[in-house]
Design an enzyme around this catalytic site. Structure first.
Site, PDB file in Angstrom:
ATOM      1  N   ASP A   3      16.500  42.202  11.784  1.00 48.30           N
ATOM      2  CA  ASP A   3      17.903  41.874  12.021  1.00 48.30           C
ATOM      3  C   ASP A   3      18.279  40.633  11.215  1.00 48.30           C
ATOM      4  O   ASP A   3      17.434  40.004  10.574  1.00 48.30           O
ATOM      5  CB  ASP A   3      18.176  41.653  13.516  1.00 48.30           C
ATOM      6  CG  ASP A   3      17.276  40.589  14.126  1.00 48.30           C
ATOM      7  OD1 ASP A   3      16.546  39.906  13.368  1.00 48.30           O
ATOM      8  OD2 ASP A   3      17.287  40.438  15.358  1.00 48.30           O
ATOM      9  N   LYS A  38       0.815  -1.220   0.000  1.00 50.78           N
ATOM     10  CA  LYS A  38       0.000   0.000   0.000  1.00 50.78           C
ATOM     11  C   LYS A  38       0.847   1.269   0.000  1.00 50.78           C
ATOM     12  O   LYS A  38       0.317   2.378  -0.116  1.00 50.78           O
ATOM     13  CB  LYS A  38      -0.923   0.007   1.222  1.00 50.78           C
ATOM     14  CG  LYS A  38      -2.019  -1.049   1.187  1.00 50.78           C
ATOM     15  CD  LYS A  38      -2.897  -0.946   2.430  1.00 50.78           C
ATOM     16  CE  LYS A  38      -4.027  -1.980   2.400  1.00 50.78           C
ATOM     17  NZ  LYS A  38      -4.863  -1.897   3.625  1.00 50.78           N
TER      18      LYS A  38
END
Length: 364
Positions: free
Chosen positions: A343, A85
């Site tokens: 900053d 699966k």
């Protein structure tokens, strides 16, 4: 007193025993005088190995594609139905499991199933990974010998419960011997830190694995935080808040990032608690983890979304970077964005968001 010669012999012992040869042209001489040409200046053997590993790692980071592992899901190797699966799960990294998820009586069946599935299944864009048993289990070599008989080999190998540098040395020697005829095969390696001693030794463990990566055996790419084994090891009681794991969780993250590696966060073991899963996933993403371990298909979407930057966040990051570049060209003073002073750390955060988004899209 420990002599320099004994140090050199200890460093090069795994290479000599296993036949691992460094990529370079050695200058003839004794083991302690083994050197490589580097800017016309001789280096001691340990310096040489460190320099070679650093250069190789930097180059490989540039050359090799980024493999997202926002969701790292375990599929027990003895359950062939679940293994088949995998292509429809939509998970980033599917781990074909030989270790904790497989009972001792089912180990042989798991190995054979995984070997068969590797050859028969098309994994598409999913990172196909195999988790072998830990070195202290005595089962690692048999895992490798059976699974790596496959013609199509896994893109990633996961090594659990790495406690010491010796674990890495022994695994590397073992792995090289098993894959010596697999020309050009160099998988990603992800290691698990799951014990107190492993946490204390983590820096040296990663450095050794990084050094070995320079020899083309594997490419160290990430670290997984094994929270439940760590709790058992230190005698902690697992809580919903997870405060008992905070120090170890942060230490694994910081050390992994120092080595420029992916950091995979702990499992949320209550598969029915999707609200708790969301909170824990969002917290891990804020901390800086790149992905999370999952154990059930219902956890995939929540975890994947938590570790994927939102469109608004990506747009914010792109706009900030563009504004900063324009500001740099203007030569003006302080940089503000949307009324806020910006900053350098915030700029770096924006760049990380854009990079993660681009790499995730490229890998899909």
């Amino acid at each position: 007193m420990i002599s320099l010669r004994s140090i050199c012999q200890a460093w090069f012992k795994p290479f000599l025993i296993s036949g691992i040869k460094p990529k370079g042209k050695p200058v003839h001489g004794s083991i302690c005088s083994l050197q490589f040409h580097h800017n016309h200046r001789p280096m001691h053997s340990s310096q040489c190995a460190r320099q070679l590993a650093t250069n190789s790692t930097e180059e490989s980071l540039l050359k090799r594609k980024y493999v997202p592992r926002r969701t790292l899901m375990y599929i027990p190797g003895h359950d062939e139905k679940k293994l088949r699966k995998i292509p429809n799960l939509g998970v980033d990294c599917a781990v074909l499991e030989c270790e904790d998820g497989v009972a001792l009586t089912k180990k042989a069946e798991a190995r054979e199933n995984i070997r068969k599935i590797l050859d028969e299944l098309d994994f598409g864009t999913t990172d196909c990974a195999v988790r072998v048993n830990s070195m202290d289990s005595g089962l690692t070599e048999e895992d490798l010998q059976v699974i790596f008989q496959a013609d199509k080999l896994p893109q990633t190998v996961l090594l659990p419960k790495v406690d010491t540098v010796d674990d890495i040395i022994e695994f590397t020697t073992m792995f090289k011997n098993v894959t010596k005829d697999k020309n050009g095969y160099c998988p990603y390696l992800i290691v698990y830190i799951e014990t107190a001693i492993g946490l204390l030794n983590m820096r040296n463990i990663l450095q050794q694995a990084k050094d070995f990566s320079a020899y083309g055996i594997y490419q160290l790419d990430g670290v997984v935080f094994g929270s439940d084994d760590l709790c058992a090891d230190i005698g902690a009681s697992r809580s919903t808040a997870g405060t008992e794991l905070m120090y170890a969780r942060q230490q694994v993250l910081l050390t992994a990032k120092a080595f420029r590696l992916q950091a995979i966060d702990m499992v949320h073991i209550d598969i029915k608690d999707l609200d708790g899963l969301l909170l824990q996933s969002e917290e891990g993403a804020r901390f800086g983890f790149t992905g999370k371990q999952i154990i059930h298909p219902n956890q995939i979407a929540i975890v994947r979304d938590a570790f994927t930057p939102s469109k608004s966040k990506i747009d914010w990051a792109i706009e900030l970077i563009q504004a900063f570049e324009k500001h740099q060209e203007s030569g003006e003073g302080a940089f503000t964005f949307h009324g806020n002073m910006i900053d350098m750390p915030l700029l770096l955060q924006a760049k990380n968001i854009v990079q993660m988004s681009e790499r995730t899209e490229q890998a899909v």
